[in-house]
Motif scaffolding. Structure first.
Motif, PDB file in Angstrom:
ATOM      1  N   VAL A 330       0.968  -1.084  -0.042  1.00  0.00           N
ATOM      2  CA  VAL A 330      -0.079  -0.139  -0.255  1.00  0.00           C
ATOM      3  C   VAL A 330       0.906   1.139   0.204  1.00  0.00           C
ATOM      4  O   VAL A 330       1.815   1.356   0.861  1.00  0.00           O
ATOM      5  CB  VAL A 330      -0.944   0.045   1.319  1.00  0.00           C
ATOM      6  N   VAL A 331       0.579   2.122  -1.075  1.00  0.00           N
ATOM      7  CA  VAL A 331       1.470   3.309  -1.036  1.00  0.00           C
ATOM      8  C   VAL A 331       0.446   4.621  -1.263  1.00  0.00           C
ATOM      9  O   VAL A 331      -0.481   4.372  -1.714  1.00  0.00           O
ATOM     10  CB  VAL A 331       2.381   3.319  -2.039  1.00  0.00           C
ATOM     11  N   ASN A 332       0.940   5.619  -0.559  1.00  0.00           N
ATOM     12  CA  ASN A 332       0.033   7.022  -0.948  1.00  0.00           C
ATOM     13  C   ASN A 332       0.119   7.133  -2.608  1.00  0.00           C
ATOM     14  O   ASN A 332       1.053   6.945  -3.235  1.00  0.00           O
ATOM     15  CB  ASN A 332       0.672   8.097  -0.103  1.00  0.00           C
ATOM     16  N   TYR A 333      -0.882   7.893  -3.010  1.00  0.00           N
ATOM     17  CA  TYR A 333      -0.652   8.122  -4.431  1.00  0.00           C
ATOM     18  C   TYR A 333       0.028   9.020  -4.804  1.00  0.00           C
ATOM     19  O   TYR A 333      -0.219  10.258  -4.176  1.00  0.00           O
ATOM     20  CB  TYR A 333      -2.354   8.434  -4.939  1.00  0.00           C
ATOM     21  N   SER A 334       0.885   9.047  -5.767  1.00  0.00           N
ATOM     22  CA  SER A 334       1.602  10.089  -6.482  1.00  0.00           C
ATOM     23  C   SER A 334       2.238   9.505  -7.547  1.00  0.00           C
ATOM     24  O   SER A 334       2.405   8.220  -7.587  1.00  0.00           O
ATOM     25  CB  SER A 334       2.731  10.568  -5.373  1.00  0.00           C
ATOM     26  N   LYS A 335       2.762  10.443  -8.587  1.00  0.00           N
ATOM     27  CA  LYS A 335       3.102  10.071  -9.822  1.00  0.00           C
ATOM     28  C   LYS A 335       4.687   9.055  -9.562  1.00  0.00           C
ATOM     29  O   LYS A 335       4.798   7.998 -10.091  1.00  0.00           O
ATOM     30  CB  LYS A 335       3.550  11.099 -10.672  1.00  0.00           C
ATOM     31  N   ARG A 336       5.137   9.494  -8.393  1.00  0.00           N
ATOM     32  CA  ARG A 336       6.530   8.921  -8.139  1.00  0.00           C
ATOM     33  C   ARG A 336       6.344   7.671  -7.511  1.00  0.00           C
ATOM     34  O   ARG A 336       6.685   6.598  -7.999  1.00  0.00           O
ATOM     35  CB  ARG A 336       7.365   9.732  -7.179  1.00  0.00           C
ATOM     36  N   ASN A 337       5.308   7.417  -6.463  1.00  0.00           N
ATOM     37  CA  ASN A 337       5.023   6.260  -5.906  1.00  0.00           C
ATOM     38  C   ASN A 337       4.511   5.096  -7.163  1.00  0.00           C
ATOM     39  O   ASN A 337       4.693   3.859  -6.838  1.00  0.00           O
ATOM     40  CB  ASN A 337       4.041   6.357  -4.724  1.00  0.00           C
ATOM     41  N   LEU A 338       3.585   5.709  -7.845  1.00  0.00           N
ATOM     42  CA  LEU A 338       2.936   4.853  -8.802  1.00  0.00           C
ATOM     43  C   LEU A 338       4.085   4.213  -9.909  1.00  0.00           C
ATOM     44  O   LEU A 338       4.070   2.887 -10.294  1.00  0.00           O
ATOM     45  CB  LEU A 338       1.873   5.550  -9.707  1.00  0.00           C
ATOM     46  N   LYS A 339       5.222   5.259 -10.199  1.00  0.00           N
ATOM     47  CA  LYS A 339       6.233   4.479 -10.997  1.00  0.00           C
ATOM     48  C   LYS A 339       7.053   3.651 -10.377  1.00  0.00           C
ATOM     49  O   LYS A 339       7.616   2.645 -10.928  1.00  0.00           O
ATOM     50  CB  LYS A 339       6.862   5.776 -11.256  1.00  0.00           C
ATOM     51  N   ASP A 340       7.184   3.960  -8.948  1.00  0.00           N
ATOM     52  CA  ASP A 340       8.134   2.930  -8.104  1.00  0.00           C
ATOM     53  C   ASP A 340       7.387   1.487  -7.895  1.00  0.00           C
ATOM     54  O   ASP A 340       8.195   0.490  -7.524  1.00  0.00           O
ATOM     55  CB  ASP A 340       8.430   3.572  -6.910  1.00  0.00           C
ATOM     56  N   LEU A 341       6.194   1.297  -8.165  1.00  0.00           N
ATOM     57  CA  LEU A 341       5.785   0.228  -8.250  1.00  0.00           C
ATOM     58  C   LEU A 341       6.202  -0.700  -9.177  1.00  0.00           C
ATOM     59  O   LEU A 341       6.015  -2.097  -9.022  1.00  0.00           O
ATOM     60  CB  LEU A 341       4.104   0.163  -8.220  1.00  0.00           C
ATOM     61  N   ASN A 342       6.745  -0.207 -10.273  1.00  0.00           N
ATOM     62  CA  ASN A 342       7.374  -0.738 -11.477  1.00  0.00           C
ATOM     63  C   ASN A 342       6.418  -1.987 -11.890  1.00  0.00           C
ATOM     64  O   ASN A 342       6.623  -3.222 -12.124  1.00  0.00           O
ATOM     65  CB  ASN A 342       8.490  -1.820 -10.974  1.00  0.00           C
ATOM     66  N   ILE A 343       5.185  -1.533 -12.277  1.00  0.00           N
ATOM     67  CA  ILE A 343       4.276  -2.567 -13.071  1.00  0.00           C
ATOM     68  C   ILE A 343       4.002  -1.880 -14.371  1.00  0.00           C
ATOM     69  O   ILE A 343       3.643  -0.721 -14.437  1.00  0.00           O
ATOM     70  CB  ILE A 343       2.762  -2.509 -12.281  1.00  0.00           C
ATOM     71  N   TYR A 344       3.946  -2.691 -15.390  1.00  0.00           N
ATOM     72  CA  TYR A 344       3.564  -2.339 -16.785  1.00  0.00           C
ATOM     73  C   TYR A 344       2.315  -2.887 -17.182  1.00  0.00           C
ATOM     74  O   TYR A 344       1.741  -2.403 -18.241  1.00  0.00           O
ATOM     75  CB  TYR A 344       4.794  -2.696 -17.696  1.00  0.00           C
TER      76      TYR A 344
END
Length: 398
Positions: A330-344
């Protein structure tokens, strides 16, 4: 209705060309002297559309299919069979007969079924089909079914009404007050000699408004197939006590059925929100339609993430009437955190979130599908979060 469509050669051609492009058929030289290529193409097109929805009709020889609008409006055989089991009696009237699918199934449970359809052509089609289907206890009437019902002076067990959800301009409508025939309390009051009145409504009907408009609702059935609401049924009884029973039905798996009395959710507040725990739950579409959001916490050992999110969580995996997921992170929503999930590639759901799925995919470049499920929602602190999940490996820990 062109009765020449029943010609054996025409029927053989239709059966052998179900996979043929209908536009090719239309452009051919006239195939039969008394049936146009366009009529043949329509029969093929509608029959193919009916294969899953109406298997009995699809597999019965010499069935005449109406236009696609009539097929879109008609009940599926699965929902028609369900309706036929929830009310019992000797005689019933189907006041808005349509393509006759509901009448066919009601006739299996009632000694006498009266099918009424005002449209002359559709009436003739259904009457002819009933003969091919071997339906011997259905009386067919070509008139206004509601006016007929108003004149009934003997006791009838069931009146079934499926109003057309297209107005005079042929535009789709959803409120009963916009449908044809118009259904309201004054009409219900005029129908004195029916033990039960059952009304089929649009899947997006407003439950509270309809309850208030009709006043004598005793039961509501929210009927779905494969987690999709197909129809909402209002059962009316003038002797009801106003403690309406709501039944959420999943025809694909009846073990997921969920029912309650409306008193259980009226004025009920949910204040038992929680942080995201090990498992995440999303109720099926029928329960979400019912509005029993807080009652789920009482019935199951789960807590809500947020008052307005309609997602639930628990430490242990439980059997639940909906989708079940195991939480990975679970992560707070942000462009950075979304990118860090490393999901394509992932399946994305939004609940109580200001950005829709389409825009999330556009910003993140995440493709649809795969084993990961991302939920964009708000937590118990009203913060925007992303929950990364997968389907659980174990079925139950209870």
């Amino acid at each position: 209705m062109n009765k020449n469509i029943f010609d054996k050669n025409v029927q053989d051609y239709i059966s052998k060309n179900l996979s043929t492009d209908v536009f090719e058929i239309i452009l051919k030289k006239q195939l039969f002297p008394k049936v146009t290529n366009k009529e043949i193409a329509q029969q093929i097109s509608v029959k193919v559309k009916s294969k899953k929805k109406l298997p009995t009709y699809f597999n019965t020889p010499n069935i005449y299919f109406p236009n696609k609008v009539n097929i879109e409006q008609t009940s599926s055989e699965k929902t028609a069979e369900f309706k036929s089991k929830i009310v019992t009696g000797y005689t019933m009237i189907d006041a808005t007969g349509g393509f006759g699918v509901d009448s066919m199934y009601f006739s299996k449970e009632f000694k006498k079924t009266i099918y009424i359809e005002e449209n002359k052509q559709l009436f003739e089609i259904v009457k002819a089909n009933s003969k091919e289907l071997g339906l011997i206890n259905i009386e067919h009437l070509n008139e206004d079914g509601i006016e007929y019902a108003k004149k009934i002076d003997t006791g009838i067990d069931l009146l079934y009404i499926d109003p057309s959800r297209r107005n005079k301009e042929n535009k789709k409508v959803h409120f009963l007050s916009d449908c044809i025939p118009l259904i309201n309390y004054d009409l219900i009051e005029s129908l004195q000699n029916f033990k039960t009145i059952l009304i089929k409504c649009s899947p997006i009907i407003d439950l509270k408004k309809t309850i208030n408009d009709l006043r004598v609702v005793s039961e509501i059935y929210i009927v779905g197939i494969n987690n999709e609401v197909k129809e909402v049924l209002f059962s009316l009884n003038k002797k009801c006590n106003n403690n309406i029973k709501i039944k959420c039905i999943e025809l694909t798996n009846r073990e997921l059925d969920f029912d309650f009395c409306i008193d259980e959710i009226d004025n009920k507040q949910n204040n038992d929100n929680s942080e995201v725990l090990k498992y995440l739950y999303e109720p099926n579409s029928m329960i979400l339609k019912s509005g029993a959001f807080s009652l789920i916490c009482d019935r199951y050992d789960v807590k809500k993430l947020n008052t307005n999110s309609h997602l639930y969580t628990s430490k242990k995996l439980i059997d639940f009437p909906g989708r079940v997921f195991e939480v990975n992170s679970v992560v707070n929503y942000s462009k950075r955190n979304l990118k860090d999930l490393n999901i394509y590639k992932a399946n994305i759901t939004t609940r109580n979130f200001p950005i829709d799925v389409k825009d999330i995919r556009k910003k993140s470049k995440i493709l649809d599908g795969g084993e990961d499920y991302l939920f964009f929602t708000k937590n118990h602190l009203d913060e925007q979060i992303i929950i990364k999940t997968k389907k659980p490996t174990k079925k139950s820990e209870v």
